[in-house]
Design a protein around this motif. Sequence first.
Motif, mmCIF file in Angstrom:
data_model
loop_
_atom_site.group_PDB
_atom_site.id
_atom_site.type_symbol
_atom_site.label_atom_id
_atom_site.label_comp_id
_atom_site.label_asym_id
_atom_site.label_seq_id
_atom_site.Cartn_x
_atom_site.Cartn_y
_atom_site.Cartn_z
ATOM 1 N N SER A 1 0.833 -1.201 0.000
ATOM 2 C CA SER A 1 0.000 0.000 0.000
ATOM 3 C C SER A 1 0.873 1.260 0.000
ATOM 4 O O SER A 1 0.395 2.348 -0.317
ATOM 5 N N LEU A 2 2.147 1.114 0.345
ATOM 6 C CA LEU A 2 3.105 2.214 0.277
ATOM 7 C C LEU A 2 3.804 2.158 -1.070
ATOM 8 O O LEU A 2 4.620 1.268 -1.325
ATOM 9 N N SER A 3 3.457 3.070 -1.941
ATOM 10 C CA SER A 3 4.039 3.064 -3.290
ATOM 11 C C SER A 3 4.002 4.472 -3.865
ATOM 12 O O SER A 3 3.283 5.346 -3.374
ATOM 13 N N LEU A 4 4.769 4.686 -4.898
ATOM 14 C CA LEU A 4 4.787 5.955 -5.613
ATOM 15 C C LEU A 4 4.628 5.684 -7.103
ATOM 16 O O LEU A 4 5.281 4.791 -7.655
ATOM 17 N N ASN A 5 3.777 6.464 -7.753
ATOM 18 C CA ASN A 5 3.678 6.409 -9.201
ATOM 19 C C ASN A 5 4.448 7.574 -9.804
ATOM 20 O O ASN A 5 5.009 8.413 -9.081
#
Length: 618
Positions: free
Chosen positions: A50-54
């Motif tokens: 759930s911890l992500s960067l686009n």
Amino acid sequence: MAMGGQTSSMEHNAHFMRPVYKDLLSFAFDEKPVAYDEYRPLYVDAENPSLSLNAHQVRLFVRTVIAGLKKRANLEAGECVLVTLPNNVLYSSIFYSIIGAGGIYMGINPASQYAELEHFLELSTPKLIITAPTGLGLLQEVTKAKGIPQDRICVLDQYAISYLTEMLSPPPSGPNGEAARKDEYPQDIRNKEVLNFSALLRHGEGDWIRFDNINRCMNTPAAMYTTSGTGGLPKGALLSHHSIVMHHQSLYYDTPYDITRLICIPMFHLFGALFTHIWPIRYGETCYILPRFDIAQFVKTIYLYRITETFMVPAMVHALNKCPDLELSEFFRSLRYIGSAGASLDSVSAQRLEVKLHPEAQVCQLWGMTEAGVAFQVRYGCRDATASIGRLLPNYEVKLLDIDDQEVTAEDTSGELYVRGPGLLMEYKGIPNAKDENGWFRTGDVVTVRDGKYYVVGRAKELIKVRGWQVAPAEIEGVLLKHPCIADAAAVGIKKQDTPDQHEDELVRAFVVRRKTIAAARLTGDEVYRFARHQLVSYKSLTGGVVFVDEIPRTPSGKIQRFKLVEMCAYRDLVSSLLFFKPQVENLRALSSAHSLGLRSIGQRKNGAEAARIELRP
């Protein structure tokens, strides 16, 4: 091919791509060789996806932190920002932010201790230090002792991450359509001596430095990576924007599989950085990130997220090979490529892992250095079972020199490797003449060439000199690792006492880690000696003895820290001289420096002769 003013009859097949003269961020962010969805997760926490960067979030983060670094931290062009953080999904964006603001990024091991931090602070003279709460106490202790203002420390804590999460999330609109943001620090944050990372997020956005001038690209430092420190204190290798871009250009090639990458090697090291920072944002390739190598989490991540590509150091390969009951083929069906670097990987260990994988998967070696990038690689589709480091990559040229500094022109003849190309470092900080007047960099690795493939024999400074012969530690280690009871091994040369009947300059001593099995617990030094002797010529025998240890000291990239083993040998000789006898086989309980060791027990009889078992404790 012309090399250093001479013509070699041995073809090294160097070829160069069209150089790219552009600042690093424009190369990574603005060029889009592949069209992809900008809202697709690119940097993902493998433990908590759930911890992500686009791509959209990365660009906003970078532009925001650039503004904060300039306005809040007063970062000027050419000033260094020291980063002491573990692997995480924000790391690449912090890397880009520092460089985009005109600064010089320098990452170090977040587990660095007092003396190491002292050295890195002196080396970097940082304008800002970005750290995590876990390392704050020690960092404050060191910086206070050195008179560094505490507001130069910037803490990336949970509050900053929460603030950042809110900033990067689709904002809930207020009555005026404005996002509701926290303007005040909590009381426990506001009064701290150090700077909270969220303070860098409150100054709007700023663009990165942009240039396409050849001179600026080649002479503007972007990052300073520390060398491995296998022989002493690490040096700082300064890399330009152009060097980092050309590293990537050399490594890029089309693969028949879609790339979903897993990174658990350190991102502060160039090896990890090369395969983490640029690929996701430039090509839309998702990268799952683990803070460290943990076998259970590693296997789980590959299985759950259908990882196709990952990179390791040999110690990680050995760790997977120690799990005979783990059916890796069931969990690694998606995996197609494992790249190993940082130290030599013997062919037996590589094959032992590869047979456990999907039939289309490969375990391959790469060769690179902090100062040069990756110059050799066994690429996917090129099967190799000979422990080769592969073929020469684009944008590099090489030459081999023998001990008389004459160029090696015949195959299967070893020589010290020199490399040249646009990926080389600008310089070592504070140390002149990293390259010679013709741009060649002396690697210190002894290499041979056969049928266009390159093989590492060993390190020039690490070669053991026995009766005029040169013995490569890597060869000894490769043989020892074939033994079913040996988990890890290292070899060093020790000086032999001057007596009339002894002519060797050095003796070969092996440090051995037993496997955790009942059979391995019974392994003796004599058995190790005989095992190696049956596979090697006499002058490569373990005449310096066998030392059983709990672990081999290595750098984060997997290189053996032989100087620590040499220090241990010196301490052993001191202990032996005080006891008036010389043990051949010791059981060293810890790999601590000599001043921290204490004697635990001495003495046992064996075959009627006095032998010794020395156990050392911290």
